[in-house]
Scaffold this motif. Structure first.
Motif, mmCIF file in Angstrom:
data_model
loop_
_atom_site.group_PDB
_atom_site.id
_atom_site.type_symbol
_atom_site.label_atom_id
_atom_site.label_comp_id
_atom_site.label_asym_id
_atom_site.label_seq_id
_atom_site.Cartn_x
_atom_site.Cartn_y
_atom_site.Cartn_z
ATOM 1 N N GLN A 197 0.841 -1.190 0.000
ATOM 2 C CA GLN A 197 0.000 0.000 0.000
ATOM 3 C C GLN A 197 0.885 1.251 0.000
ATOM 4 N N ALA A 198 0.268 2.390 -0.299
ATOM 5 C CA ALA A 198 1.070 3.606 -0.432
ATOM 6 C C ALA A 198 0.288 4.845 -0.037
ATOM 7 N N VAL A 199 1.036 5.875 0.288
ATOM 8 C CA VAL A 199 0.507 7.212 0.518
ATOM 9 C C VAL A 199 0.999 8.095 -0.620
ATOM 10 N N LYS A 200 0.072 8.753 -1.297
ATOM 11 C CA LYS A 200 0.438 9.643 -2.403
ATOM 12 C C LYS A 200 0.387 11.080 -1.921
ATOM 13 N N ALA A 201 1.384 11.884 -2.327
ATOM 14 C CA ALA A 201 1.441 13.273 -1.861
ATOM 15 C C ALA A 201 2.010 14.167 -2.959
ATOM 16 N N ASN A 202 1.841 15.469 -2.753
ATOM 17 C CA ASN A 202 2.301 16.439 -3.746
ATOM 18 C C ASN A 202 2.655 17.748 -3.044
ATOM 19 N N TYR A 203 3.689 18.394 -3.543
ATOM 20 C CA TYR A 203 4.044 19.732 -3.072
ATOM 21 C C TYR A 203 4.442 20.543 -4.300
ATOM 22 N N ALA A 204 3.758 21.662 -4.522
ATOM 23 C CA ALA A 204 3.971 22.432 -5.743
ATOM 24 C C ALA A 204 3.781 23.916 -5.465
ATOM 25 N N GLY A 205 4.328 24.742 -6.339
ATOM 26 C CA GLY A 205 4.137 26.179 -6.216
ATOM 27 C C GLY A 205 5.206 26.951 -6.948
ATOM 28 N N ASP A 206 5.348 28.213 -6.559
ATOM 29 C CA ASP A 206 6.364 29.074 -7.170
ATOM 30 C C ASP A 206 7.349 29.615 -6.133
ATOM 31 N N GLU A 207 7.186 29.184 -4.885
ATOM 32 C CA GLU A 207 8.094 29.613 -3.828
ATOM 33 C C GLU A 207 8.322 28.442 -2.880
ATOM 34 N N TRP A 208 9.510 27.854 -2.942
ATOM 35 C CA TRP A 208 9.822 26.684 -2.135
ATOM 36 C C TRP A 208 10.023 27.081 -0.677
#
Length: 441
Positions: free
Chosen positions: A178-189
């Protein structure tokens, strides 16, 4: 030569090359992107893509034809390629009938947006990911860099858009598959924001090792995390706000726009071009502005491209050919993220959904599967994962009478599509607490 200057030089040459009877539109697309693929939290593949292309439309006496060409970056070579394209389209136009729905924007407008906020070096990001992912089965792709969009026409309209952005799409796998899916996005880290997002995924991963909780089909109280809500919103973007689909009575939000139904007063949806990573103009040459699609549960604006405008006597408002939102924003509510489990009480915590489709399009019914980290919660505490199940429910329930609260915090999601090129589409969404979600099997 910088991208904007390169594009402007080609526009100037084309102005001098066409005849008085001819018209044109020229759209510019370019990127300079780092792509880094991870497996077991280590870099397995890294590369850099730098590319630029033009979409050239030639118009004469109601006839038009398009041609796309790849640019080399050498001014002389690219001018020759554009010249060859011009000759080719001149030979094509006499073979075509006039287009009754061709509606060109004859207004002269200028638009320039350059966002040059620096991104961290990819090496720095890789190091941070490796630190947080040490000892974990992490797989994912990091994409980052500037994206460029340009538009010009024979009547003097000119638009330029340039913005830096990043997108890290990853999953954490448990030993049980099994897995956990995630995301981090934008224009300022932000190291802090990324660490917080990563910590949430890591905490959820630990729960996946617990015995799964079996559920019978039925209606359950549920919390839809922003990523899960994004999948539902993505379905609504398939014609939900489209002038063409609404005119043809094929929109999943037909009842809303016809005044036969409403959504919850908590729901206010906007096409939020201002402040987004999307250009303030369309590839057809129409300026884009903010649109209020749904205001406190009631339908307001719709997305209109030039062909719908011509066919139905409407005013084009910068929508693309699919009349789908490019910068969708759902206003947040009052529920704090830290209070979600307490507010949910007993029910489902759904991190992701997938394989969505319409079960009854014009009625606004959607079906799909729960995915990855879906948990059973009792008395505000996660008890364990729930096996994948199918849901089938109406958008007029999920975002209507069943919607109890929206989170105050919202999550920015950028398109992960890299077919041909990185995209600028985005959504800014809260999480949603609903009193009932129908599971069918």
């Amino acid at each position: 030569m910088a991208h904007q200057a390169r594009f402007k030089a080609l526009v100037d040459w084309l102005h001098s090359a066409i005849t008085p009877q001819e018209g044109f539109t020229l759209a510019y697309n370019a990127e300079a992107s780092d792509f880094i693929r991870f497996n077991h939290a280590k870099v397995r593949q890294a590369g850099h893509v730098q590319q630029a292309s033009l979409t050239f439309k030639l118009i004469e006496n109601g006839r038009h034809a398009d041609l796309s060409l790849t640019l080399s970056g050498d001014e002389a070579v690219d001018r020759e390629r554009l010249s060859d394209a011009l000759q080719h389209l001149r030979g094509t136009l006499p073979l075509l009938p006039p287009d009754p729905y061709l509606l060109l924007n004859d207004q002269v407008w200028q638009s320039t947006h350059v966002q040059e906020r620096p991104l961290p070096a990819s090496e720095q990001v890789v190091e941070r990911i490796a630190q947080l992912g040490e000892g974990l089965d992490l797989v994912g792709i990091y994409a980052a860099g500037p994206i460029y969009r340009g538009f010009a026409s024979d009547n003097g309209a000119f638009g330029w858009h340039q913005a830096n952005s990043f997108n890290f799409d990853w999953s954490l796998f448990h030993a049980n598959g099994q897995a956990v899916k995630a995301n981090y996005a934008g224009d300022e880290w932000s190291d802090e924001a990324f660490a917080k997002r990563f910590a949430l995924a890591r905490d959820q991963l630990a729960f996946l090792g617990q015995p799964s909780h079996a559920l019978a089909p039925g209606q359950y109280r549920a919390y839809l995390a922003p990523a899960a809500l994004e999948e539902i919103m993505g379905m609504l973007c398939w014609g939900g706000f489209s002038a063409q689909s609404l005119a043809d009575k094929r929109s999943p939000l037909q009842r809303l726009y016809d005044g036969q139904a409403t959504l919850s007063p908590l729901v206010s949806l906007n096409e939020q071009v201002t402040g987004s990573l999307s250009p303030a103009f369309s590839g057809e040459g129409y300026p884009r502005s903010d649109l209020a699609l749904v205001v406190e549960g009631a339908a307001r604006d719709r997305l209109v491209d030039s062909r719908s405008a011509a066919e139905y006597g409407l005013t084009a408002n910068g929508a693309g050919g699919g009349e789908s939102p490019g910068a969708l924003s759902l206003s947040g509510g009052s529920l704090l993220q830290d209070d979600v489990l307490k507010a949910l009480g007993t029910g489902l915590y759904i991190s992701n959904l997938w394989y969505l489709n319409f079960s009854d399009r014009t009625a606004g019914r959607i079906t799909g599967m729960t995915r990855f980290a879906t948990f059973w919660v009792e008395d505000g505490k996660i008890k364990g994962p729930v096996d994948t199940m199918r849901f089938d429910d109406s958008i007029f329930s999920l975002l209507g009478d069943a919607l109890e609260q929206l989170t105050q915090e919202r999550e920015l999601s950028l398109s992960t599509s890299t077919y041909s090129q990185r995209q600028t589409d985005s959504s800014l969404l809260p999480g949603a607490l609903v009193s009932k979600l129908t599971l069918t099997l």
